[in-house]
Scaffold this motif. Sequence first.
Motif, PDB file in Angstrom:
ATOM      1  N   LYS A 251       0.824  -1.199   0.000  1.00  0.00           N
ATOM      2  CA  LYS A 251       0.000   0.000   0.000  1.00  0.00           C
ATOM      3  C   LYS A 251       0.864   1.256   0.000  1.00  0.00           C
ATOM      4  O   LYS A 251       0.583   2.216  -0.720  1.00  0.00           O
ATOM      5  CB  LYS A 251      -0.940   0.012   1.209  1.00  0.00           C
ATOM      6  N   GLU A 252       1.912   1.252   0.809  1.00  0.00           N
ATOM      7  CA  GLU A 252       2.806   2.404   0.890  1.00  0.00           C
ATOM      8  C   GLU A 252       3.524   2.632  -0.440  1.00  0.00           C
ATOM      9  O   GLU A 252       3.640   3.756  -0.912  1.00  0.00           O
ATOM     10  CB  GLU A 252       3.821   2.214   2.022  1.00  0.00           C
ATOM     11  N   ASP A 253       3.999   1.540  -1.057  1.00  0.00           N
ATOM     12  CA  ASP A 253       4.657   1.658  -2.362  1.00  0.00           C
ATOM     13  C   ASP A 253       3.711   2.274  -3.386  1.00  0.00           C
ATOM     14  O   ASP A 253       4.101   3.157  -4.157  1.00  0.00           O
ATOM     15  CB  ASP A 253       5.139   0.290  -2.865  1.00  0.00           C
ATOM     16  N   LEU A 254       2.457   1.825  -3.398  1.00  0.00           N
ATOM     17  CA  LEU A 254       1.481   2.346  -4.353  1.00  0.00           C
ATOM     18  C   LEU A 254       1.185   3.823  -4.097  1.00  0.00           C
ATOM     19  O   LEU A 254       1.050   4.608  -5.033  1.00  0.00           O
ATOM     20  CB  LEU A 254       0.195   1.525  -4.306  1.00  0.00           C
ATOM     21  N   LYS A 255       1.098   4.207  -2.821  1.00  0.00           N
ATOM     22  CA  LYS A 255       0.857   5.609  -2.489  1.00  0.00           C
ATOM     23  C   LYS A 255       1.988   6.494  -3.005  1.00  0.00           C
ATOM     24  O   LYS A 255       1.771   7.648  -3.355  1.00  0.00           O
ATOM     25  CB  LYS A 255       0.704   5.791  -0.977  1.00  0.00           C
ATOM     26  N   GLN A 256       3.196   5.939  -3.036  1.00  0.00           N
ATOM     27  CA  GLN A 256       4.359   6.688  -3.501  1.00  0.00           C
ATOM     28  C   GLN A 256       4.538   6.581  -5.015  1.00  0.00           C
ATOM     29  O   GLN A 256       5.513   7.082  -5.562  1.00  0.00           O
ATOM     30  CB  GLN A 256       5.620   6.196  -2.786  1.00  0.00           C
ATOM     31  N   GLY A 257       3.597   5.911  -5.685  1.00  0.00           N
ATOM     32  CA  GLY A 257       3.667   5.783  -7.134  1.00  0.00           C
ATOM     33  C   GLY A 257       4.602   4.691  -7.613  1.00  0.00           C
ATOM     34  O   GLY A 257       4.957   4.642  -8.786  1.00  0.00           O
ATOM     35  N   GLN A 258       4.993   3.796  -6.721  1.00  0.00           N
ATOM     36  CA  GLN A 258       5.911   2.708  -7.052  1.00  0.00           C
ATOM     37  C   GLN A 258       5.143   1.397  -7.187  1.00  0.00           C
ATOM     38  O   GLN A 258       4.136   1.191  -6.524  1.00  0.00           O
ATOM     39  CB  GLN A 258       6.975   2.544  -5.954  1.00  0.00           C
ATOM     40  N   ILE A 259       5.647   0.510  -8.032  1.00  0.00           N
ATOM     41  CA  ILE A 259       5.092  -0.840  -8.121  1.00  0.00           C
ATOM     42  C   ILE A 259       5.820  -1.695  -7.086  1.00  0.00           C
ATOM     43  O   ILE A 259       7.049  -1.759  -7.100  1.00  0.00           O
ATOM     44  CB  ILE A 259       5.280  -1.431  -9.529  1.00  0.00           C
ATOM     45  N   PRO A 260       5.066  -2.319  -6.175  1.00  0.00           N
ATOM     46  CA  PRO A 260       5.705  -3.136  -5.144  1.00  0.00           C
ATOM     47  C   PRO A 260       6.600  -4.222  -5.751  1.00  0.00           C
ATOM     48  O   PRO A 260       6.265  -4.812  -6.784  1.00  0.00           O
ATOM     49  CB  PRO A 260       4.532  -3.760  -4.388  1.00  0.00           C
ATOM     50  N   GLU A 261       7.715  -4.464  -5.110  1.00  0.00           N
ATOM     51  CA  GLU A 261       8.685  -5.450  -5.597  1.00  0.00           C
ATOM     52  C   GLU A 261       8.057  -6.826  -5.759  1.00  0.00           C
ATOM     53  O   GLU A 261       8.352  -7.540  -6.713  1.00  0.00           O
ATOM     54  CB  GLU A 261       9.864  -5.530  -4.617  1.00  0.00           C
ATOM     55  N   GLU A 262       7.147  -7.184  -4.837  1.00  0.00           N
ATOM     56  CA  GLU A 262       6.517  -8.498  -4.866  1.00  0.00           C
ATOM     57  C   GLU A 262       5.653  -8.682  -6.119  1.00  0.00           C
ATOM     58  O   GLU A 262       5.306  -9.791  -6.495  1.00  0.00           O
ATOM     59  CB  GLU A 262       5.638  -8.705  -3.627  1.00  0.00           C
ATOM     60  N   TRP A 263       5.270  -7.583  -6.771  1.00  0.00           N
ATOM     61  CA  TRP A 263       4.377  -7.630  -7.923  1.00  0.00           C
ATOM     62  C   TRP A 263       5.132  -7.788  -9.244  1.00  0.00           C
ATOM     63  O   TRP A 263       4.514  -8.025 -10.281  1.00  0.00           O
ATOM     64  CB  TRP A 263       3.549  -6.364  -8.009  1.00  0.00           C
ATOM     65  N   GLN A 264       6.426  -7.633  -9.241  1.00  0.00           N
ATOM     66  CA  GLN A 264       7.201  -7.613 -10.475  1.00  0.00           C
ATOM     67  C   GLN A 264       7.002  -8.863 -11.336  1.00  0.00           C
ATOM     68  O   GLN A 264       6.999  -8.774 -12.555  1.00  0.00           O
ATOM     69  CB  GLN A 264       8.698  -7.437 -10.163  1.00  0.00           C
ATOM     70  N   ASN A 265       6.824 -10.016 -10.720  1.00  0.00           N
ATOM     71  CA  ASN A 265       6.672 -11.263 -11.468  1.00  0.00           C
ATOM     72  C   ASN A 265       5.224 -11.742 -11.558  1.00  0.00           C
ATOM     73  O   ASN A 265       4.967 -12.878 -11.932  1.00  0.00           O
ATOM     74  CB  ASN A 265       7.546 -12.362 -10.843  1.00  0.00           C
ATOM     75  N   ASP A 266       4.276 -10.886 -11.203  1.00  0.00           N
ATOM     76  CA  ASP A 266       2.866 -11.254 -11.245  1.00  0.00           C
ATOM     77  C   ASP A 266       2.120 -10.292 -12.175  1.00  0.00           C
ATOM     78  O   ASP A 266       1.722  -9.201 -11.765  1.00  0.00           O
ATOM     79  CB  ASP A 266       2.259 -11.203  -9.846  1.00  0.00           C
ATOM     80  N   PRO A 267       1.927 -10.676 -13.449  1.00  0.00           N
ATOM     81  CA  PRO A 267       1.300  -9.770 -14.418  1.00  0.00           C
ATOM     82  C   PRO A 267      -0.126  -9.373 -14.044  1.00  0.00           C
ATOM     83  O   PRO A 267      -0.593  -8.310 -14.427  1.00  0.00           O
ATOM     84  CB  PRO A 267       1.327 -10.553 -15.724  1.00  0.00           C
ATOM     85  N   HIS A 268      -0.819 -10.191 -13.261  1.00  0.00           N
ATOM     86  CA  HIS A 268      -2.194  -9.859 -12.883  1.00  0.00           C
ATOM     87  C   HIS A 268      -2.231  -8.668 -11.942  1.00  0.00           C
ATOM     88  O   HIS A 268      -3.130  -7.839 -12.013  1.00  0.00           O
ATOM     89  CB  HIS A 268      -2.891 -11.058 -12.236  1.00  0.00           C
ATOM     90  N   LYS A 269      -1.277  -8.581 -11.043  1.00  0.00           N
ATOM     91  CA  LYS A 269      -1.276  -7.474 -10.091  1.00  0.00           C
ATOM     92  C   LYS A 269      -0.885  -6.167 -10.751  1.00  0.00           C
ATOM     93  O   LYS A 269      -1.323  -5.105 -10.326  1.00  0.00           O
ATOM     94  CB  LYS A 269      -0.337  -7.784  -8.930  1.00  0.00           C
TER      95      LYS A 269
END
Length: 69
Positions: free
Chosen positions: A46-64
């Motif tokens: 949530k914090e990463d998204l608020k800062q306009g960043q894609i969370p690291e955990e999402w990098q390999n998940d195209p659905h997220k």
Amino acid sequence: MHISLETLFEQFSDYLNEQGYQAQGGQIMDATLIAVPKQKMTKREKEDLKQGQIPEEWQNDPHKTQIQI
């Protein structure tokens, strides 16, 4: 006991939501129900998204990474 049609549909909509389904207002409903995915994000995500960043955990998940905000 008289229940208005609006009340009946509200109760049915609440029931569908509790079961993980979502009915859209103003649409014709047929026999096809589609489960609504439940989003569970960590505080870090949530914090990463608020800062306009894609969370690291999402990098390999195209659905997220296809989520539209």
